[in-house]
Every structure is written in C-alpha cells, then in structure tokens.
Enzyme design. Sequence first.
Site, PDB file in Angstrom:
ATOM      1  N   TYR A  56     -15.732 -15.342  15.853  1.00  0.00           N
ATOM      2  CA  TYR A  56     -15.143 -16.504  16.402  1.00  0.00           C
ATOM      3  C   TYR A  56     -16.013 -17.586  16.291  1.00  0.00           C
ATOM      4  O   TYR A  56     -17.059 -17.470  17.019  1.00  0.00           O
ATOM      5  CB  TYR A  56     -14.491 -16.301  17.787  1.00  0.00           C
ATOM      6  N   GLU A  57     -15.289 -18.887  16.076  1.00  0.00           N
ATOM      7  CA  GLU A  57     -16.472 -19.972  16.086  1.00  0.00           C
ATOM      8  C   GLU A  57     -16.620 -20.321  17.537  1.00  0.00           C
ATOM      9  O   GLU A  57     -17.994 -21.190  17.648  1.00  0.00           O
ATOM     10  CB  GLU A  57     -15.797 -21.110  15.596  1.00  0.00           C
ATOM     11  N   LEU A  58     -16.293 -19.991  18.608  1.00  0.00           N
ATOM     12  CA  LEU A  58     -16.772 -20.163  19.900  1.00  0.00           C
ATOM     13  C   LEU A  58     -18.166 -19.613  20.313  1.00  0.00           C
ATOM     14  O   LEU A  58     -18.949 -20.161  21.231  1.00  0.00           O
ATOM     15  CB  LEU A  58     -15.815 -19.627  20.961  1.00  0.00           C
TER      16      LEU A  58
ATOM     17  N   ASN D  82     -16.804 -28.421  12.836  1.00  0.00           N
ATOM     18  CA  ASN D  82     -17.667 -27.748  13.722  1.00  0.00           C
ATOM     19  C   ASN D  82     -19.070 -27.619  13.459  1.00  0.00           C
ATOM     20  O   ASN D  82     -20.090 -27.745  14.135  1.00  0.00           O
ATOM     21  CB  ASN D  82     -17.150 -26.488  14.095  1.00  0.00           C
TER      22      ASN D  82
END
Lengths: 259, 259, 281, 281
Positions: A56-58, D82
């Site tokens: 997950y990008e977090l 991102n």
Amino acid sequence: MAQLKRMPAYTPAQLMVAAAAREIADGEVVFVGMRLPLLGFLLAKSAHAPDAVGVYELGVVRDDVAPEAILTMGDLPNLYRSLWLADTADVMGLLQNGSVDVSFIGGAQIDRFGNLNTSYIGGATAPETRLPGSGGACDLACLARRHIIIMAHERRRFVPRVDYITSPGYGNGPGWRRAVGLPRGGPAAVITTLGIFRFEQSTCEMVLASVHPGVTVDEVQANTGWPLRVSSGIEQTPAPALQELDAITRFDPQGYWTG
Amino acid sequence: MAQLKRMPAYTPAQLMVAAAAREIADGEVVFVGMRLPLLGFLLAKSAHAPDAVGVYELGVVRDDVAPEAILTMGDLPNLYRSLWLADTADVMGLLQNGSVDVSFIGGAQIDRFGNLNTSYIGGATAPETRLPGSGGACDLACLARRHIIIMAHERRRFVPRVDYITSPGYGNGPGWRRAVGLPRGGPAAVITTLGIFRFEQSTCEMVLASVHPGVTVDEVQANTGWPLRVSSGIEQTPAPALQELDAITRFDPQGYWTG
Amino acid sequence: MAAGLGLEALIPFAAGHEIMRQRKRGLTLIGPISDMLFDQLIGAGCVSGVRAAWVGNVITGSGYHFRRAVESGRLHLEDHSNLTLAMALKAAALGVPFLPVRSALGSDLFTTNSALKPLNCPFSGEALAAVAAIRPDVAIIHVQRADEYGNAHAWGNLGVVRDGCLASRQVIITAEQIVSTATITSDPNRVITPGFRVSAVVHAPWGGHPSPVPGHYNRDHQAFIDYSEESKTVTAFARWLQRWVNDVRTPEDYRNLLGRERMEALRLKNHLCSEPVDYGY
Amino acid sequence: MAAGLGLEALIPFAAGHEIMRQRKRGLTLIGPISDMLFDQLIGAGCVSGVRAAWVGNVITGSGYHFRRAVESGRLHLEDHSNLTLAMALKAAALGVPFLPVRSALGSDLFTTNSALKPLNCPFSGEALAAVAAIRPDVAIIHVQRADEYGNAHAWGNLGVVRDGCLASRQVIITAEQIVSTATITSDPNRVITPGFRVSAVVHAPWGGHPSPVPGHYNRDHQAFIDYSEESKTVTAFARWLQRWVNDVRTPEDYRNLLGRERMEALRLKNHLCSEPVDYGY
C-alpha cells in the site's frame, strides 16, 4: 453509473470486485489501490490467492486480510499485525525497481490505448473540471509489471483521446511506452460497469473481451466514444459466486463501496 | 609518529585531542569521526560545548557522552539512550543538505592546500601502499561547513602534492572548490603532532598558527615537504589542562588511542 | 555480494566464515565499511573484486590481505565514499540507474571508480556527481530476530542495511533468534525489509561476533586486535583460518572456541527496554 | 508549508485549524495526499499554491474548494504523483537539487509541473525524469509522543514524514502526549527526525482527528463524510468553518464539540503491544 438491466442478487460494483480479484494470481505482489481494488485484493486473498502480498502506498505491506472491515487502506486494522510499516519511498522503490507484479487504478476518462485522466477535464489551461489528480496512479501505470483499470462505463468517460494523460497506458500505440522510457508494464485489462477489455498486443488497443450478464455489445458501443473492437471469442463475465458475495459483504459490510 | 622532545604529564595524542575539542563551539552539529576526533568531541561535550550534537556515520545522533568508555563509535554504549538511530543515508543527508557545522578527519598524506590521501601511496595505477580508503572522509571534506584534519606530522606525509585526492581540501588554490562544484566548506585547521595550521583565505594555503609546547618552527619545517608558511602571530598551543586530561583518561581509560 | 551493511554492527561473520569454508571463489564484495570481514574473505581467496568505501580493521587500521591483494594487482577495486556507496545501493533500492550527489567532486575517486561520472543539474546547471546503481546478487545480513518466513527485526544503528536489502536480488538473513511471526508483527515498523524478498533464514546465535549485536552482545575488541596480528603474514593467517573457520563445523564449535567466560564478558550488563507502543485498532 | 506527510494517518488537523483561525494567507501547501486538510485550508482562503499528487477527500472523492479554486484559476498548481512528490522531498532531505525517477514518463504531468524535466542517464543514456527538490519552509507533523525538546516518536505508516522533516528548514511538531526524554531515548530507532532540527513542540491531544493516530484513535470516517456535504457550497462551508474552527478556542473546546461518546467510539478497542527490544550494553 450505467446500471445493469436485469438482475439480481449482486450490484455492478460487486461484479467488478469479483472480476478484479480474478486478475490476481496466487503469490503475486499487488500494489493495492483504494476503493474497489482494495476489496478485490481482499477477495482474492480470501479465495484463490492466499499467498498474494499487498503493498500500500502509505508504506504498508501485509499478506493477510485486516481483522476488521476497513473503509480505506489507512484504517488502523490494516496496520494491525502487518508485515512491514515503512515509508512511502520504500514501497515506491519496490514499485520502481520491478518488485510489483500487478496494480489497480481507477480513472475518470480513458481512451482506447488505456491512457487515463484523473486530473483535468477540458485540458489543463482552462479546465472545465478539476479532478483530484494522480495520487499514486501515474506511478502504478508507469512502473507495475501490469496494471488493471477499474471504472464506470459512460460515453463521456470513454473518449477518443483523453484531455490529459495522468496515468500512461500505451500512449498512441505500439512502441510508445518504450520510446518514452517506461521500463515495463502497461494496462492488462479494463474492468468497467459493462464489461471487461483486454489489450491487443499488435495494436495496443483495448478489445472487448467479455460483457457482464445482461449487457449487450451494442450497449457497450453506445457508451464508448470510439468504434468498439470486439474479441472474436467474446464471453460473458462470470457473475460473482455466492461465496464471493459473502466475502465482499464481509469486507464492505455497510456497502459503502459496493452497495 | 614524531615525538614531543621535552615533557611531561601528557602525550602528543592527548594534546591533539584537547586541541580538537577547542575547535567545537557550543551548540554546533558535529559529524564525529573515529579515534582522536571521537575523543575530542567527548571532551568538548564535557567541557565548553555541552549543547553540541554528535552525528555518527553509522546512523547515530546523540548529544551526550556515552555512559561507558568506548573504543569505537559502534560500541553499544554509544547507542544507549541516543537521540536517533537511523540509516547512514539519513545522516549523510544531514551532511549533504548543510546541517553539519564541523567534522573531523584523519589522513595519511596531505598537501599545502589541505588535500588528503587515505587511498593510494604511489598513485592508483601501481600503488606502493594501499590504505583503507575514504570511508566517510571524502564526504566530510566535501560537505561539512568546515572540517578539521588531525594527523601525524612527518615529512613523508606532508608532501607538495598528494598522490591521490581522497578528501578534497582547497584543490590547487582559491576558487577551486566552487569550480569543481563543492557546495561549501573546506579545511579550517590541521592539528598535527607538532602544531596547528590554519588556512589563509587569499591563498588557501596552510599557515602554521601554533607550535606545540617544546616544538620549534624549524622542527616543523624539517618535517614538512614544502616551504613552510608561518603566521606572524604564531603562538604556542596550550597544553591540555589537568581537567581535560582527566576527562580524556575517563574516555580512553586504557590509553588505547592516547597512550 | 553485499555484507557488513550495518557498518560496525551486525556484521554477518558466521555467514562469511561459511562462505570461506565452502571455498567460494570470484566474489565481488559490496559494503561501505566492512570492518575485518572483507579482509578475511580476501585472505581466504574468495574475492576477485571489492566495491567499498573503506576496507580494514576499524580499531587497528590496516587490512593486510586487502593491502597485499591491491598492491599485487589481484583485486578489481571500485573506490567509493560512504555516501556514494550508500547512494549506489539506494539507487538500486529505488529502482533508478543512478543518483546524484554533491560529494566526491574534485576528488580522485572519479579515476578509480567508473560508477562515478560528472553530471550537471538539469534545473540549475550546477556540477554534481552521478553514482551508478549497485544491484548486488545477494545481500547477507545479520539481525536480532526473524521468523521462519524471513520477516525480521533489527535495531541499533542500521547503516545501509535497509537500502542494501531492497537493492539486492536476493536477501539471506542470519538471526540470533528465530521467533514467532506474532513477535515480528507486534512491531511492523521495526521490520528491516519486506519478508517476501527474503530467500533464506538461518538461525545463527553469535553469528555477528565479534561485531556488536544490540540486545545480545557487545563488540569483542580483543578479537579485532588479535586478528590484526593474525593477519599480518600469510602464515599467521593460515593458522587463524584453520582455527576459527575450517575447524569450526557447527555453531556450537564456534561457541566452544570462544568459551563461556568470554561470551559472558561480552553479554549485556546494563539493560534498556524500549517503551512499548500500541498498534491496536 | 508541508503537511499531511503521513498520507492518511497523523494529519495535523489541529495545527491546520489554528492556521485558519489566524487567517494566514498566501501559503503554498506541499504534501502527497492531504486528505481533506488541504481543501479546508483552501476554503478558508489561506492558500495560493499547491504542490501535491492528489487533493480531495479520500473516501468521498472531490475536494470542492480545491476544484473551485483551480477551475477559477485562483490556485497555482504543481501536479505531482506520489512518487515524484516523495522524491522531491527526498532530494531536499539528501541535499541534492533533484532526483531521477522512471515514473511520469509519457504523462502530461510534465506540462503542469515545472519541477519535472526529461533527463538521460549519464551511464546508460536511457530516458528518465528529473524531479527538482522541494525544500519547504516548514513541515508540520503530528506524532504520538514527543519530549519538550522535540525528540519525538511516531509509528504506523510513515508516508513521507521522515523525508519531509529532513527536507524542511523548520519542523513543527504537535503531539498527542508530551513525555520524558527517557521515554524517547528508550527506543531511538523510533525517533522520527533529529530533535535538533525541530523548532517547536505543541501538546495537542486529538490533534490528528479525524485522521487515524495509531496507538490513540481510529479514523473518524463520519467526519470525512460530513465534510463532503459541508464543503459542497461556500455557504455550507462558512457554517462549518465557524463551528469547527473559529468558535474553537482551545483543545478542550474541540473535544467538547466532538463529545465524549464519539471520542469513546474512536478509541482503540483491541490493543497490540509491541514486543520490547533491549538497547543495553
């Protein structure tokens, strides 16, 4: 969102989640996005892909389902007993260095080469509508070994040419990705509210591979802004099995995403 | 190592540690090297610079003295209750982004512009002697706001031109650092077994600023491989105070580095 | 092969000695400051190349085998600084072919390291150095605890361990303790690298000796001082190699050789327990 | 000003609301995915520019003020992904003017982000993108615990917090708890950024609400859903701003507004304590 005509005991979103889950092979490393892809990953994990790993990008890596239903990847149950809590740069590194097999992204506007726009409708200079932007989508489209697109099928969304490429598909056709320097990947499928598209290798164009139960090819054409290409072996998308629907209901008990 | 002629209750290494400590101002961020510089930092912390912060290339930041004498920065007491344990890349980032005020490095060979060689004696192609290499020294010489060099004063070490620049000083003189792209810094002092040099701004050459007790300027010249430049205000290096010697003995109880 | 990524701590000596016992040949060693492990591997004839910032014995100085090998031209050398080596591994970890640095400019590292090139910033035009990515075939790391799947915790000064693992095609872990997955997942921020990229896990108590392993034992300075003598000549080293490597067949052999007293002396005497945090929901 | 660096978690809402109360103007907001904080700051008129990958409300989609501001041309926008934003901050953290990436190639981000430029690898010649460093004047982060000197622990998914802090000229910390230095130094690997670079520490219990704060409270989904309605029109937002920001004078006011029941519902019910580690010697 276009509605399924007939039917039944499942919603279009549930069908799409089930279709998304089938795109994940066991043991794969999956970069998990928000919303339906998150549910698709959870469904795959609990069914045919128990050894898939979610990134997950977090900055989260986990290989099992969170102990409680979650609405978004940042919910604390999704951190609970995860396998790695790291920095976004670390998981983006995994993505960029080729460690991610498959990713999922959504889109507001798509063209026949699978280019996606989630930034500006009407162009960037004097936008008609500003959308939230890339987030990680551009990175996933550029860097995963393949990516799957999930979106609502409407004529205004399926356009001949996107107004702005947020997340590259195959650009303007064969050879484009390599020419611009992308190291790998490209869209492998587009799962819509009406059917599933795959990409033809020789042209890099999307081809209708299956229609959802109750949907006709004409209906898909009517909602697509370019002359539809249809696979000679077109099939009907399998309806989600009861077991799959049970699992989806467990992961999204209030039907926030799939109701 | 050249020996002090007369004297006394302290060793040359203890004098050098005391001199190194005086180069640290209170509140400064110090990139702490091995051996004498490590002791110099500890001495400064316990004396006039209680608020100095130490950064170690291993990924350690601490602002107090380790609870037990340490032989090297990686000894566990140096990690105990430290303020940050991080990655080498993080502390190298601090160095590169300009957060480090002063650093200390040693050297095997130096020239009058403060360039240091710790790699190859006799050149890299067919080296007479291979030394251990840069470690972090090149980075400290390139990127700290200033750096202090500590080394033994021998004629074979103080050469007109180093065989190999491991750690840049002022290159070949004024303007060189800027011309090669170095963002800041340069050597501020050279603390040797015989005296202390500073660098003249207009020429970037090292100038003898003080001689250690019992050492003559002639003796320094005899051990220096180029025509010595001597400050008009040349002084005698202060001998370490008793309190300083006590502290050094506390930090290096077996005299491993300063015996 | 990357090793010694924790800089002075957590050096995988047990794994390195096994490589020596197996008489591996032609290795290229990658690591910033290897302390004496690289010198041992060179002495045992395993090594044809070194990409490093510093090779020696941290508290005594010279690595004699390294010196001899370089001086006789037997070793292919790539001269890094700690920063350039850290960035070379970070480049591979991030999946880019190079990273820019402001270090090494004006130095002669450019002459003995083809992985360094001058570069101008595409925005400001200013001079920089580009460091090419180093993607090791394998990283060998020693950690405090791991589960059987390769999920591992390490703590202390982490050097370039994290980037080194992400950079490498394969990761081999030796661990002081094999623990349950529940222990590892009780603190996912302490995980050193994602377990799915780990190829093998080996239970190796005292596997980092004589380097320090936080939580387990202190640095065994005497071993480094002794090795300095034991590696000065080829003959002395042959004896060292026989005694500390070839005659050691099991981890128990190694611990017996060390002896209970020495191990006790190295154990932690002053403990400091981390304040727990809550990962609940 | 960088904020929301933890992505969905640990967003410094209390600090953001104070900025709105103080009617700061002309801010440039920096952060990958700000969730609704950036939309609120834009709505309150504090913002003239945004450098971000995504601005909206994670679970509801649109950020209405952001949309309106961009569509009316009032906002200077720099479109990142991102990855490019993470690398822009990492570049500043590392002290280099840019970092290369393989992302964004072929995308139109190049047309709406002057911090992106094409670049060829100096070794292989392959096509890359260069991302210019972003060096925020200040990073505002919310953490679980800090001492009075700015030494702080954070845990959970850390997003770009660490790089964001190292990248910024100043760091402001809001913390759920102010603790002793001994608590922080009991676990130095958990420290989020070196304390000597921290300018201010503020005790702000519930200062991350409605974003999740591991160890303290869950994400308050209802607040995000409500805000989606409350920000749809300028009028509705004016009411929201009055109620949740301007009428809130103290942290106690905010907690009273939330109410005991809601706070209880958000608190952790299932605890998971990290296994301790030993930093002794």
